[in-house]
Scaffold this active site. Structure first.
Site, PDB file in Angstrom:
ATOM      1  N   LEU A  70       0.812  -1.130   0.211  1.00  0.00           N
ATOM      2  CA  LEU A  70       0.725   0.067   0.420  1.00  0.00           C
ATOM      3  C   LEU A  70       0.442   1.005  -0.547  1.00  0.00           C
ATOM      4  O   LEU A  70       0.357   1.866  -0.132  1.00  0.00           O
ATOM      5  CB  LEU A  70      -0.724   0.286   1.223  1.00  0.00           C
ATOM      6  CG  LEU A  70      -1.717  -1.154   1.277  1.00  0.00           C
ATOM      7  CD1 LEU A  70      -2.395  -1.117   2.476  1.00  0.00           C
ATOM      8  CD2 LEU A  70      -2.723  -1.309   0.468  1.00  0.00           C
ATOM      9  N   ALA A  71       1.931   1.205   0.368  1.00  0.00           N
ATOM     10  CA  ALA A  71       3.179   2.414   0.405  1.00  0.00           C
ATOM     11  C   ALA A  71       3.047   2.688  -0.889  1.00  0.00           C
ATOM     12  O   ALA A  71       3.063   2.723  -1.562  1.00  0.00           O
ATOM     13  CB  ALA A  71       4.281   1.655   0.970  1.00  0.00           C
ATOM     14  N   TRP A  72       2.883   3.966  -1.199  1.00  0.00           N
ATOM     15  CA  TRP A  72       3.018   5.451  -1.763  1.00  0.00           C
ATOM     16  C   TRP A  72       2.528   7.094  -1.496  1.00  0.00           C
ATOM     17  O   TRP A  72       2.091   7.042  -0.863  1.00  0.00           O
ATOM     18  CB  TRP A  72       1.481   5.107  -2.798  1.00  0.00           C
ATOM     19  CG  TRP A  72       2.475   5.405  -4.287  1.00  0.00           C
ATOM     20  CD1 TRP A  72       1.712   6.909  -4.689  1.00  0.00           C
ATOM     21  CD2 TRP A  72       2.354   4.810  -5.118  1.00  0.00           C
ATOM     22  NE1 TRP A  72       1.760   7.009  -5.899  1.00  0.00           N
ATOM     23  CE2 TRP A  72       1.805   5.468  -6.314  1.00  0.00           C
ATOM     24  CE3 TRP A  72       3.052   3.732  -5.978  1.00  0.00           C
ATOM     25  CZ2 TRP A  72       2.690   5.336  -7.657  1.00  0.00           C
ATOM     26  CZ3 TRP A  72       3.169   3.397  -6.881  1.00  0.00           C
ATOM     27  CH2 TRP A  72       3.187   4.608  -8.538  1.00  0.00           C
ATOM     28  N   THR A 110      -5.945   1.716  -9.110  1.00  0.00           N
ATOM     29  CA  THR A 110      -7.270   2.814  -8.475  1.00  0.00           C
ATOM     30  C   THR A 110      -7.359   3.025 -10.090  1.00  0.00           C
ATOM     31  O   THR A 110      -6.960   2.730 -11.617  1.00  0.00           O
ATOM     32  CB  THR A 110      -5.960   4.150  -8.004  1.00  0.00           C
ATOM     33  OG1 THR A 110      -6.752   5.122  -8.729  1.00  0.00           O
ATOM     34  CG2 THR A 110      -4.215   4.265  -8.916  1.00  0.00           C
ATOM     35  N   TYR A 133      -0.094  10.236 -11.013  1.00  0.00           N
ATOM     36  CA  TYR A 133      -0.425   9.416 -10.132  1.00  0.00           C
ATOM     37  C   TYR A 133      -0.864   7.875 -10.660  1.00  0.00           C
ATOM     38  O   TYR A 133      -0.837   6.847 -10.702  1.00  0.00           O
ATOM     39  CB  TYR A 133      -2.003   9.830  -9.759  1.00  0.00           C
ATOM     40  CG  TYR A 133      -2.280   8.634  -8.523  1.00  0.00           C
ATOM     41  CD1 TYR A 133      -1.258   8.094  -7.914  1.00  0.00           C
ATOM     42  CD2 TYR A 133      -3.851   8.376  -8.648  1.00  0.00           C
ATOM     43  CE1 TYR A 133      -2.156   7.135  -6.740  1.00  0.00           C
ATOM     44  CE2 TYR A 133      -3.701   7.438  -7.885  1.00  0.00           C
ATOM     45  CZ  TYR A 133      -3.376   6.739  -6.235  1.00  0.00           C
ATOM     46  OH  TYR A 133      -3.667   6.033  -5.885  1.00  0.00           O
TER      47      TYR A 133
END
Length: 281
Positions: A70-72, A110, A133
């Site tokens: 999930l790191a972003w 996403t 993104y």
């Protein structure tokens, strides 16, 4: 033997909820981040830098059964330069985890990978991202799907849509309305609110993320969503009622943006199957 799940970005908006959900479901959790404010203390905390380029990172991180990545950085700033700058670090870290022997990898995707789209987004919907993104996430997905094609590591690419809940830690319109209410504002400038989106509460999303990550029958691109479009106006008015807020929406204060779809949502067939298999419908 209960599975051990490594959650990267564990102190983030989604991460804290995923850590708690995984623990509540009986899994061991290694929570990876820089700091751990608000992270469930039942987890094992790990502040090792994951983007160091360490080829032995899988062993260093304790050889987990599943990695939920999930790191972003700057997830709420869609055109930040960091998205493209960080891309190779994500690719290196995840490929090193896989080559080290990671059995199952989940990465957060996403709807912004797709860009402009009207109607339901399916796993094979063409992608034409319109933000830095979206471009970076889409490139990461394409790279991983190629490099893991013949790998024993199972890949789950979870594509999220509009997330509600935990407004204190978010940057969504709901968070902004909450702040305006706390500031004593009487009105909140709004668009027409007619556009329809796929809204999901963070708690439900966390259940979907963990359930999808620990199984290997349904893989690849998985929409983590409801599949039920709702107009922005209806969803925000519902939010105001749920919270007993006094603030009113000033409809039409902002024009609708020409690049916003009149309606976009996810096809939930795969996640519904996963939840059914796990008796979590």
């Amino acid at each position: 033997m209960k599975k051990t799940i490594l959650v990267t970005g564990a102190a983030g908006y989604i991460g804290r909820h995923v850590v708690k959900t995984a623990l509540d479901m009986g899994y061991s959790v290694i929570a990876s981040d820089f700091a751990f404010k608000g992270v469930d203390e039942r987890a094992e905390f790990c502040d090792l830098p994951i983007f160091s380029g360490d080829k032995n990172i899988y062993n260093t991180l304790g050889r987990p059964d599943v990695c939920i990545h999930l790191a972003w950085r700057d997830g709420f700033r869609h055109n930040a330069s960091s998205h493209m700058k960080d891309l190779s670090s994500h690719v290196t870290f995840l490929n090193n985890m896989v080559s080290g022997g990671l059995p199952a990898l989940t990465v957060m995707g996403t709807m912004h990978e797709v860009g402009y789209w009207e109607g339901a987004i399916e796993e094979d919907t063409p992608c034409n991202p319109q933000s830095q993104y979206g471009i970076a996430k889409n490139a990461l997905r394409q790279s991983l799907m190629l490099s893991l094609k013949d790998s024993p590591c199972v890949l789950h690419w979870l594509r999220a849509y509009y997330i509600t809940g935990d407004e204190a830690h978010g940057s969504s319109i709901f968070a902004k309305i909450t702040q305006a209410e706390l500031d004593g504002k009487e009105t909140f400038p709004f668009t027409s609110g007619k556009n329809q989106y796929d809204f999901i509460d963070l708690e439900r999303l966390s259940t979907m993320i963990v359930a999808a990550s620990v199984q290997n029958e349904v893989n690849g691109i998985i929409n983590v969503c409801t599949g039920k479009p709702q107009s922005l106006a209806d969803r925000v008015e519902q939010f105001l009622r749920d919270k007993n807020y006094r603030i009113k929406l000033d409809y039409g204060a902002f024009p609708d943006r020409p690049y916003d779809s009149p309606g976009v949502w996810g096809d939930p067939a795969k996640i519904n199957q996963i939840l059914k298999n796990a008796h979590l419908e």
